[in-house]
Motif scaffolding. Structure first.
Motif, PDB file in Angstrom:
ATOM      1  N   THR A 131      51.003  55.632  25.791  1.00 25.88           N
ATOM      2  CA  THR A 131      50.041  56.687  26.090  1.00 25.88           C
ATOM      3  C   THR A 131      49.014  56.143  27.069  1.00 25.88           C
ATOM      4  N   ARG A 132      48.871  56.835  28.186  1.00 32.17           N
ATOM      5  CA  ARG A 132      47.920  56.417  29.203  1.00 32.17           C
ATOM      6  C   ARG A 132      47.178  57.632  29.732  1.00 32.17           C
ATOM      7  N   SER A 133      45.974  57.397  30.213  1.00 29.42           N
ATOM      8  CA  SER A 133      45.173  58.482  30.786  1.00 29.42           C
ATOM      9  C   SER A 133      44.356  57.941  31.948  1.00 29.42           C
ATOM     10  N   LEU A 134      44.154  58.786  32.938  1.00 37.07           N
ATOM     11  CA  LEU A 134      43.380  58.440  34.132  1.00 37.07           C
ATOM     12  C   LEU A 134      42.634  59.685  34.582  1.00 37.07           C
ATOM     13  N   SER A 135      41.352  59.541  34.873  1.00 35.56           N
ATOM     14  CA  SER A 135      40.550  60.701  35.259  1.00 35.56           C
ATOM     15  C   SER A 135      39.620  60.342  36.402  1.00 35.56           C
ATOM     16  N   ASN A 136      39.309  61.337  37.209  1.00 31.39           N
ATOM     17  CA  ASN A 136      38.346  61.228  38.304  1.00 31.39           C
ATOM     18  C   ASN A 136      37.400  62.416  38.221  1.00 31.39           C
ATOM     19  N   THR A 137      36.107  62.133  38.349  1.00 29.35           N
ATOM     20  CA  THR A 137      35.083  63.166  38.227  1.00 29.35           C
ATOM     21  C   THR A 137      34.168  63.131  39.437  1.00 29.35           C
ATOM     22  N   PHE A 138      33.822  64.330  39.937  1.00 28.91           N
ATOM     23  CA  PHE A 138      32.943  64.462  41.095  1.00 28.91           C
ATOM     24  C   PHE A 138      31.804  65.407  40.715  1.00 28.91           C
ATOM     25  N   ASN A 139      30.574  65.027  41.041  1.00 31.97           N
ATOM     26  CA  ASN A 139      29.388  65.812  40.683  1.00 31.97           C
ATOM     27  C   ASN A 139      28.468  65.958  41.896  1.00 31.97           C
ATOM     28  N   THR A 159      24.309  72.702  39.797  1.00 27.79           N
ATOM     29  CA  THR A 159      25.239  71.608  39.529  1.00 27.79           C
ATOM     30  C   THR A 159      26.651  72.074  39.838  1.00 27.79           C
ATOM     31  N   TRP A 160      27.390  71.216  40.529  1.00 27.43           N
ATOM     32  CA  TRP A 160      28.825  71.429  40.794  1.00 27.43           C
ATOM     33  C   TRP A 160      29.584  70.255  40.197  1.00 27.43           C
ATOM     34  N   ASN A 161      30.600  70.549  39.404  1.00 27.44           N
ATOM     35  CA  ASN A 161      31.361  69.505  38.728  1.00 27.44           C
ATOM     36  C   ASN A 161      32.852  69.794  38.862  1.00 27.44           C
ATOM     37  N   TYR A 162      33.601  68.762  39.241  1.00 32.32           N
ATOM     38  CA  TYR A 162      35.062  68.897  39.376  1.00 32.32           C
ATOM     39  C   TYR A 162      35.707  67.611  38.876  1.00 32.32           C
ATOM     40  N   SER A 163      36.742  67.749  38.067  1.00 30.84           N
ATOM     41  CA  SER A 163      37.415  66.577  37.511  1.00 30.84           C
ATOM     42  C   SER A 163      38.919  66.815  37.458  1.00 30.84           C
ATOM     43  N   ILE A 164      39.676  65.717  37.590  1.00 30.79           N
ATOM     44  CA  ILE A 164      41.128  65.707  37.471  1.00 30.79           C
ATOM     45  C   ILE A 164      41.498  64.614  36.480  1.00 30.79           C
ATOM     46  N   ALA A 165      42.269  64.958  35.476  1.00 31.21           N
ATOM     47  CA  ALA A 165      42.663  63.993  34.449  1.00 31.21           C
ATOM     48  C   ALA A 165      44.169  64.032  34.275  1.00 31.21           C
ATOM     49  N   ASP A 166      44.799  62.849  34.305  1.00 31.35           N
ATOM     50  CA  ASP A 166      46.232  62.705  34.059  1.00 31.35           C
ATOM     51  C   ASP A 166      46.438  62.062  32.698  1.00 31.35           C
ATOM     52  N   ASN A 167      47.302  62.655  31.907  1.00 32.66           N
ATOM     53  CA  ASN A 167      47.620  62.140  30.585  1.00 32.66           C
ATOM     54  C   ASN A 167      49.133  62.020  30.446  1.00 32.66           C
ATOM     55  N   ARG A 168      49.571  60.845  30.050  1.00 34.92           N
ATOM     56  CA  ARG A 168      50.997  60.607  29.835  1.00 34.92           C
ATOM     57  C   ARG A 168      51.199  60.161  28.403  1.00 34.92           C
ATOM     58  N   SER A 169      52.073  60.855  27.696  1.00 28.89           N
ATOM     59  CA  SER A 169      52.333  60.542  26.301  1.00 28.89           C
ATOM     60  C   SER A 169      53.761  60.921  25.961  1.00 28.89           C
ATOM     61  N   TYR A 170      54.508  59.989  25.361  1.00 25.82           N
ATOM     62  CA  TYR A 170      55.890  60.215  24.929  1.00 25.82           C
ATOM     63  C   TYR A 170      56.769  60.706  26.079  1.00 25.82           C
ATOM     64  N   GLY A 171      56.572  60.146  27.249  1.00 30.78           N
ATOM     65  CA  GLY A 171      57.408  60.480  28.387  1.00 30.78           C
ATOM     66  C   GLY A 171      56.980  61.705  29.167  1.00 30.78           C
ATOM     67  N   ALA A 172      56.076  62.527  28.634  1.00 35.51           N
ATOM     68  CA  ALA A 172      55.605  63.726  29.330  1.00 35.51           C
ATOM     69  C   ALA A 172      54.296  63.412  30.046  1.00 35.51           C
ATOM     70  N   LYS A 173      54.092  64.046  31.196  1.00 38.09           N
ATOM     71  CA  LYS A 173      52.891  63.818  31.985  1.00 38.09           C
ATOM     72  C   LYS A 173      52.243  65.154  32.305  1.00 38.09           C
ATOM     73  N   TYR A 174      50.954  65.244  31.957  1.00 39.57           N
ATOM     74  CA  TYR A 174      50.204  66.459  32.205  1.00 39.57           C
ATOM     75  C   TYR A 174      48.980  66.135  33.065  1.00 39.57           C
ATOM     76  N   ARG A 175      48.583  67.110  33.851  1.00 37.97           N
ATOM     77  CA  ARG A 175      47.381  66.985  34.675  1.00 37.97           C
ATOM     78  C   ARG A 175      46.465  68.165  34.375  1.00 37.97           C
ATOM     79  N   THR A 176      45.183  67.861  34.152  1.00 31.51           N
ATOM     80  CA  THR A 176      44.192  68.878  33.809  1.00 31.51           C
ATOM     81  C   THR A 176      43.131  68.937  34.890  1.00 31.51           C
TER      82      THR A 176
END
Length: 279
Positions: free
Chosen positions: A27-35, A50-67
């Motif tokens: 299980t791994r996760s990586l995120s980037n946030t901009f403010n 305030t302006w906020n934008y973030s991208i987060a990648d999550n990988r668990s059990y072979g599946a990869k999702y991006r939020t």
């Protein structure tokens, strides 16, 4: 760290047998946030954004999702010197202020392996408020809030959920204090002094909310509540209070209405130095 086995360390073999790992369970996760945030100041008001934008990648059990998360606009308006805008307010107002916030946020989740959007969510919030403090001890305020959210889940069947809530409140309070006390004549030239303090408050709330899941209403309620409080103090020796509550909750799906009424009274006597007699 893992060491080579005993056969390699003693020279019986030239091959190293490395330990195996199950990458599908990692299980791994990586995120980037901009403010971006800032503030505009005027002579009578201020605006925060305030302006906020973030991208987060999550990988668990072979599946990869991006939020993806985006919050914009996110605004707060403050008018602290509202008294200067109202004509002739110095005659009766001690202070007046206004505040309003509004924000909108969105969230989207994507399955990168299948290149499909699995979830989409939208939220909006608005909450203005107004407050007046009068010179005669009266305080009045009102506030409004609106919250709306839309959620969509994509899969074998698309499901949706909509929530909408509105609330309005009114508050009025009045306090009166006489530290020198009331003078009551007694026999001869003696005077009876009784110190007193009076506090009253009234709060009214109105709320309307509903939820719709995949086109079907699941809840729809309207609430009304009123609370009246009063207290009277003869210094710290004798105190009394009266509270009255009234609430109505109507379920518009079932047609049922629930009412609550409450009344409480209290009194306290400490028999301390309450009365001062002077000549």
């Amino acid at each position: 760290t893992d060491r080579p086995d005993w056969k390699y360390r003693l020279g019986f073999t030239e091959k190293i047998q490395l330990p195996s790992y199950d990458n599908t369970r990692s299980t791994r996760s990586l995120s980037n946030t901009f403010n971006i945030s800032g503030r505009f100041n005027l002579s009578f008001a201020s605006l925060n954004y305030t302006w906020n934008y973030s991208i987060a990648d999550n990988r668990s059990y072979g599946a990869k999702y991006r939020t993806y998360n985006l919050t914009w606009p996110n605004l707060t308006l403050n008018i602290n010197s509202l008294k200067g805008i109202i004509p002739k307010s110095d005659n009766y107002l001690q202070s007046a202020s206004f505040q309003a916030t509004f924000n909108r946020s969105s969230q989207k989740q994507k399955d990168l392996a299948q290149d499909l959007v699995t979830q989409d969510k939208q939220d909006q919030n608005l909450s203005p408020s107004l407050r007046f403090n009068f010179k005669n001890g009266l305080m009045a305020s009102t506030s409004f809030s609106w919250n709306k959210s839309d959620l969509k889940n994509y899969g074998f069947q698309t499901s949706t959920q909509e929530n909408d809530r509105k609330a309005l409140s009114f508050d009025i309070s009045y306090s009166f204090r006489n530290p020198q006390g009331f003078k009551l004549p007694l026999f001869g030239k003696k005077i009876l002094r009784i110190k007193s303090e009076l506090s009253t408050s009234l709060r009214i709330n109105i709320e309307d909310s509903k939820t719709i899941q995949t086109g079907t209403p699941t809840s729809s309620n309207r609430k009304f509540s009123m609370e009246l409080k009063g207290s009277y103090n003869f210094s710290r020796s004798v105190t009394g209070g009266l509270n009255f509550n009234y609430a109505v909750d109507k379920n518009r799906l079932t047609g049922r209405t629930r009412k609550e009424i409450g009344l409480t009274a209290n009194a306290s006597f400490k028999f301390l130095s309450l009365i001062h007699i002077s000549e």
